[in-house]
Design a protein around this motif. Structure first.
Motif, PDB file in Angstrom:
ATOM      1  N   GLN A 121      52.282  60.196 -30.252  1.00  0.00           N
ATOM      2  CA  GLN A 121      51.034  60.803 -29.818  1.00  0.00           C
ATOM      3  C   GLN A 121      50.693  60.409 -28.384  1.00  0.00           C
ATOM      4  O   GLN A 121      50.242  61.234 -27.584  1.00  0.00           O
TER       5      GLN A 121
ATOM      6  N   SER B  25      54.880  65.546 -40.618  1.00  0.00           N
ATOM      7  CA  SER B  25      53.513  65.888 -40.230  1.00  0.00           C
ATOM      8  C   SER B  25      52.939  64.900 -39.220  1.00  0.00           C
ATOM      9  O   SER B  25      51.917  65.174 -38.585  1.00  0.00           O
TER      10      SER B  25
ATOM     11  N   PRO C  58      52.312  68.156 -31.981  1.00  0.00           N
ATOM     12  CA  PRO C  58      52.697  69.580 -31.953  1.00  0.00           C
ATOM     13  C   PRO C  58      53.486  69.964 -30.704  1.00  0.00           C
ATOM     14  O   PRO C  58      53.076  70.840 -29.931  1.00  0.00           O
ATOM     15  N   ALA C  59      54.621  69.315 -30.493  1.00  0.00           N
ATOM     16  CA  ALA C  59      55.486  69.673 -29.364  1.00  0.00           C
ATOM     17  C   ALA C  59      56.152  71.021 -29.636  1.00  0.00           C
ATOM     18  O   ALA C  59      56.218  71.489 -30.777  1.00  0.00           O
ATOM     19  N   ASP C  60      56.649  71.646 -28.572  1.00  0.00           N
ATOM     20  CA  ASP C  60      57.296  72.949 -28.731  1.00  0.00           C
ATOM     21  C   ASP C  60      58.638  72.838 -29.442  1.00  0.00           C
ATOM     22  O   ASP C  60      59.083  73.794 -30.088  1.00  0.00           O
ATOM     23  N   TYR C  61      59.293  71.690 -29.315  1.00  0.00           N
ATOM     24  CA  TYR C  61      60.571  71.467 -29.993  1.00  0.00           C
ATOM     25  C   TYR C  61      60.772  69.961 -30.095  1.00  0.00           C
ATOM     26  O   TYR C  61      60.498  69.225 -29.144  1.00  0.00           O
ATOM     27  N   ILE C  62      61.253  69.499 -31.260  1.00  0.00           N
ATOM     28  CA  ILE C  62      61.547  68.085 -31.449  1.00  0.00           C
ATOM     29  C   ILE C  62      63.016  67.951 -31.820  1.00  0.00           C
ATOM     30  O   ILE C  62      63.447  68.431 -32.868  1.00  0.00           O
TER      31      ILE C  62
ATOM     32  N   SER D 205      58.637  72.482 -41.651  1.00  0.00           N
ATOM     33  CA  SER D 205      57.464  71.896 -41.024  1.00  0.00           C
ATOM     34  C   SER D 205      56.784  72.939 -40.151  1.00  0.00           C
ATOM     35  O   SER D 205      57.400  73.936 -39.752  1.00  0.00           O
ATOM     36  N   SER D 206      55.506  72.703 -39.865  1.00  0.00           N
ATOM     37  CA  SER D 206      54.782  73.606 -38.966  1.00  0.00           C
ATOM     38  C   SER D 206      55.314  73.479 -37.547  1.00  0.00           C
ATOM     39  O   SER D 206      55.191  74.410 -36.749  1.00  0.00           O
ATOM     40  N   ASN D 207      55.891  72.332 -37.210  1.00  0.00           N
ATOM     41  CA  ASN D 207      56.543  72.147 -35.911  1.00  0.00           C
ATOM     42  C   ASN D 207      58.006  72.563 -35.993  1.00  0.00           C
ATOM     43  O   ASN D 207      58.583  72.619 -37.083  1.00  0.00           O
ATOM     44  N   ASP D 208      58.596  72.841 -34.850  1.00  0.00           N
ATOM     45  CA  ASP D 208      60.031  73.151 -34.800  1.00  0.00           C
ATOM     46  C   ASP D 208      60.785  71.839 -34.631  1.00  0.00           C
ATOM     47  O   ASP D 208      60.972  71.351 -33.513  1.00  0.00           O
ATOM     48  N   ILE D 209      61.198  71.259 -35.759  1.00  0.00           N
ATOM     49  CA  ILE D 209      61.863  69.954 -35.772  1.00  0.00           C
ATOM     50  C   ILE D 209      63.272  70.142 -36.315  1.00  0.00           C
ATOM     51  O   ILE D 209      63.449  70.664 -37.418  1.00  0.00           O
TER      52      ILE D 209
END
Length: 421
Positions: A166, A216, A220-224, A237-241
């Motif tokens: 964070q 979770s 909220p990065a654009d890509y992990i 996941s809601s994020n692109d991981i």
């Protein structure tokens, strides 16, 4: 902006007595060609560059030669430390490699801002902000507290990792605000997350303190871009991981996996992610069969291999699991070797299928030494001792050093023609 996500090269790995040097060299040559062809701006390697903390000299040579070969492409290389990597080994050439368009983040730096990298596109303009997070060691994040339960230690480590991500994400947001930009934010990591599919070659990295990190808890990065898990996959996941996985199979249960890299492209406000399949440089196979069906089973596997995966002089590396009925034959090994003698295979491991009655036997009695990697034997030996986490870590580092010296020496034994094995 085009970014290629890779991880878990494990340069220097030995696989049941076999060196992977030729495979790794072939992969790295292929990778340079792909970066040229796809016009990649940045390559992220999310940890475990080397297989041990003290990699053999040939593994370091592969690493250095790749960086040299990459220079004409203009691609920015970002190297992240993994749990197998020694921060000191990666850091020793950090300043030099910075002159070769290579950023090395072996461990958490003193200032978090040093982990925020600006990646440029082909036009030389800022195209992406990278939160370059290596493997996070608990001692770098937390101070040991006496009297804590295992559950409390796990919660503290989870929270410390989440805070680190964070904080770095907030620095990226502040950079965009200060410069009135909307650059996409990419973050990296080297850890296990909840719900991933693992393979035999993946080892626990937070023994007794952290089983898996919650997806979770990532910002909220654009890509992990993650490393440590050897099977390529996208998390639910809601994020692109995503995990890119290892570029070559590191255990027999990875033999059927399609190894790949992820290509991430940012075009204005649009993002696309596509797989880049990695060819097979050394085929592996694990076959369960009985003696009667052995030849046909192996022949069938050979017919399913990609035509370009077996060169005229190449051989399939094979694990055979013989049915429990035939597994007790006193002449099993010579029988199997005779049946395989005319086929382009090399038998690396032979074991019998375990029946349900085997569950009553102690685990060490069920497993032959040929089925174990040196790290398996070492961990089994450590488990019999009353040692704290620091003592185990220190002894494991010493074990890696000795093992690497032995493996390095075995790779430099001269053959009759004067060359090295």
């Amino acid at each position: 902006m085009r970014i290629l996500h890779s991880s878990d090269w494990h340069l220097g790995q030995h696989f049941i007595g076999k060196s992977r040097a030729a495979e790794h060299a072939a992969f790295l040559r292929w990778l340079v060609a792909q970066i040229n062809e796809l016009k990649v701006d940045a390559l992220l390697v999310a940890g475990d560059i080397f297989d041990t903390a003290t990699p053999p000299s040939y593994a370091r040579e592969l690493y250095n030669q790749f960086i040299v070969d990459l220079q004409p492409t203009g691609c920015h290389l970002v190297i992240l430390g993994g749990n197998h990597d020694s921060p000191a080994v990666l850091a020793e050439s950090k300043q030099l490699l910075a002159k070769l368009h290579t950023s090395v983040v072996p461990a958490i730096p003193a200032e978090p801002a040093e982990q925020l990298l600006i990646l440029k596109n082909s036009a030389g303009q800022p195209g992406c902000l990278l939160g370059a997070v290596p493997f996070l060691r608990s001692r770098d994040l937390l101070q040991s507290q006496a009297g804590q339960s295992g559950q409390q230690k796990q919660q503290d480590l989870q929270q410390a990792i989440a805070r680190h991500y964070q904080q770095l994400f907030q620095l990226a947001q502040q950079y965009n605000q200060q410069h009135r930009l909307q650059l996409p934010v990419v973050m990296t990591g080297h850890l296990t997350t909840v719900g991933v599919s693992q393979s035999e070659s993946v080892r626990d990295i937070y023994i007794g303190t952290l089983e898996a990190f919650s997806a979770s808890a990532f910002p909220p990065a654009d890509y992990i871009a993650l490393g440590h898990i050897h099977q390529a996959q996208q998390l639910n996941s809601s994020n692109d991981i995503r995990y890119s996985g290892s570029p070559i199979p590191l255990s027999f249960d990875e033999a059927r996996q399609q190894k790949l890299l992820w290509l991430i492209e940012f075009n204005e406000q649009q993002k696309t992610v596509s797989p880049v399949n990695i060819p097979c440089f050394q085929p592996l196979a694990s076959i369960k069969t009985d003696i009667a069906g052995l030849t046909s089973a192996v022949a069938q596997v050979l017919t399913t291999l990609p035509k370009d995966s077996l060169a005229p002089d190449a051989r399939l590396w094979l694990e055979l699991v013989i049915s429990s009925v035939d597994g007790y034959l006193s002449d099993l090994q010579p029988r199997v070797e005779q049946l395989l003698s005319e086929l382009p295979v090399e038998l690396l491991r032979l074991r019998r299928e375990r029946s349900s009655s085997d569950n009553s036997l102690p685990q060490l009695e069920q497993t032959s030494l040929a089925e174990l990697a040196p790290a398996d034997v070492w961990q089994a030996r450590l488990s019999n001792e009353s040692l704290d986490e620091l003592q185990q870590r220190q002894l494991t580092i010493l074990h890696h050093q000795v093992l690497a010296q032995v493996q390095d020496a075995s790779n430099n034994i001269a053959k009759p023609d004067g060359s090295s094995l």
